[in-house]
Design a protein around this motif. Sequence first.
Motif, mmCIF file in Angstrom:
data_model
loop_
_atom_site.group_PDB
_atom_site.id
_atom_site.type_symbol
_atom_site.label_atom_id
_atom_site.label_comp_id
_atom_site.label_asym_id
_atom_site.label_seq_id
_atom_site.Cartn_x
_atom_site.Cartn_y
_atom_site.Cartn_z
ATOM 1 N N VAL A 1 11.732 11.510 2.879
ATOM 2 C CA VAL A 1 12.913 12.157 3.436
ATOM 3 C C VAL A 1 14.104 11.617 2.655
ATOM 4 N N GLU A 2 14.620 12.448 1.762
ATOM 5 C CA GLU A 2 15.698 12.025 0.858
ATOM 6 C C GLU A 2 16.945 12.828 1.163
ATOM 7 N N GLY A 3 18.048 12.140 1.435
ATOM 8 C CA GLY A 3 19.238 12.876 1.819
ATOM 9 C C GLY A 3 20.528 12.130 1.590
ATOM 10 N N THR A 4 21.581 12.758 2.072
ATOM 11 C CA THR A 4 22.938 12.244 1.926
ATOM 12 C C THR A 4 23.697 12.524 3.215
ATOM 13 N N CYS A 5 24.577 11.606 3.584
ATOM 14 C CA CYS A 5 25.392 11.836 4.776
ATOM 15 C C CYS A 5 26.806 11.332 4.536
ATOM 16 N N SER A 6 27.716 11.754 5.404
ATOM 17 C CA SER A 6 29.088 11.280 5.335
ATOM 18 C C SER A 6 29.150 9.832 5.791
ATOM 19 N N GLU A 7 30.305 9.218 5.628
ATOM 20 C CA GLU A 7 30.456 7.785 5.894
ATOM 21 C C GLU A 7 30.110 7.408 7.333
ATOM 22 N N VAL A 8 30.371 8.311 8.272
ATOM 23 C CA VAL A 8 30.062 8.015 9.670
ATOM 24 C C VAL A 8 28.876 8.828 10.178
ATOM 25 N N GLY A 9 28.239 9.577 9.288
ATOM 26 C CA GLY A 9 27.035 10.296 9.648
ATOM 27 C C GLY A 9 27.234 11.607 10.369
ATOM 28 N N HIS A 10 28.461 12.138 10.384
ATOM 29 C CA HIS A 10 28.722 13.377 11.113
ATOM 30 C C HIS A 10 28.286 14.617 10.338
ATOM 31 N N ARG A 11 28.074 14.475 9.051
ATOM 32 C CA ARG A 11 27.556 15.564 8.220
ATOM 33 C C ARG A 11 26.410 15.013 7.385
ATOM 34 N N ARG B 1 0.855 -1.185 0.000
ATOM 35 C CA ARG B 1 0.000 0.000 0.000
ATOM 36 C C ARG B 1 0.889 1.234 0.000
ATOM 37 N N PRO B 2 0.363 2.389 -0.363
ATOM 38 C CA PRO B 2 1.190 3.598 -0.393
ATOM 39 C C PRO B 2 1.772 3.897 0.984
ATOM 40 N N PRO B 3 3.079 4.011 1.096
ATOM 41 C CA PRO B 3 3.688 4.275 2.405
ATOM 42 C C PRO B 3 3.401 5.686 2.889
ATOM 43 N N LEU B 4 3.331 5.827 4.205
ATOM 44 C CA LEU B 4 3.133 7.143 4.802
ATOM 45 C C LEU B 4 4.441 7.904 4.887
ATOM 46 N N LEU B 5 5.552 7.161 4.922
ATOM 47 C CA LEU B 5 6.867 7.807 4.979
ATOM 48 C C LEU B 5 7.886 6.941 4.259
ATOM 49 N N VAL B 6 8.750 7.590 3.496
ATOM 50 C CA VAL B 6 9.861 6.917 2.820
ATOM 51 C C VAL B 6 11.145 7.611 3.228
ATOM 52 N N ARG B 7 12.105 6.838 3.720
ATOM 53 C CA ARG B 7 13.447 7.364 3.946
ATOM 54 C C ARG B 7 14.342 6.821 2.852
ATOM 55 N N ALA B 8 14.995 7.725 2.111
ATOM 56 C CA ALA B 8 15.888 7.322 1.024
ATOM 57 C C ALA B 8 17.203 8.067 1.202
ATOM 58 N N PHE B 9 18.215 7.374 1.702
ATOM 59 C CA PHE B 9 19.487 8.039 1.998
ATOM 60 C C PHE B 9 20.616 7.463 1.157
#
Length: 288
Positions: free
Chosen positions: A166-176, A129-137
């Motif tokens: 919620v679509e984003g990008t982070c550094s290898e350890v997540g500090h940025r 079913r259509p999701p209420l939230l999608v995280r795509a990192f």
Amino acid sequence: MSLTAPADRRAGRGAHVLDPRSRAGARARPIGMITRGTTGQNRLRRCDRWIAAVYGPLLRSAAPPLVVDLGFGASHVTTLELFTRLRRVCPSVEVVGVEIDPARVAAAKPYEREGLSFTLGGFELPVGRPPLLVRAFNVLRQYEEEAAWAHWDLLRSGIHPDGVIVEGTCSEVGHRATWVALGAEGPRTLTFAARFTGFERPSDLAERLPKTLIHRNVPGERIHAFLTDWDRAWAACAPFGAFGMRQRWIKTAELLARDWPVATAPPLGGRSRWRLGELTLPWSAVAP
């Protein structure tokens, strides 16, 4: 203050929308490309914390809410962490990890449990079913800008009418990290998040801008103007560093909010968010 995109951006880049009818054959051939799949424990903690605070009420409005973790990578760990964190704010949430690499899905299957599952797929979101939230990192870094717009549009066409991506990008350890929140109407907000010891000046986060902005960080573009002003405010607030980097970040946010529509009240902004190393502003303020 409205944190939705202006009318000329609400529909995204409609001319580049991937045909939603492609969903019909999506289970045979997922839409997208295999990424490097690098991940690690707590890499997405900053985003998960923000999702729980900002969209916890949205998740609790459905019974049960469906959340998709798109492109979970070579390990199931960040999907499991998302599931655990969201269950604290919404005990009925169901999370599905979606990955385009069959081997990664097979490796994740043993970790399934009630409310948590893994399946093969891509941007077509092959769920029941259509999701209420999608995280795509970290899934759009390898795409060209126009393709990133198109995949945004495809994702928007597949979510619940009240849903969010919620679509984003982070550094290898997540500090940025940076991420965009998109509703069915288009991009809403842009959020920056950082460990206080993980940067020298705020513009260091530019390397983690979403694909739709990262090549726009040049003079004449609004994202460049924003980052330039943020660096200036950071320098002006250097004396507050004597009380710790957290206080310097908070004072910088207060100063920056005089000239930019930075979110200054919960759940998106204010001291409760700034003290965590976050800063959110409407997409319309930086849209190309």
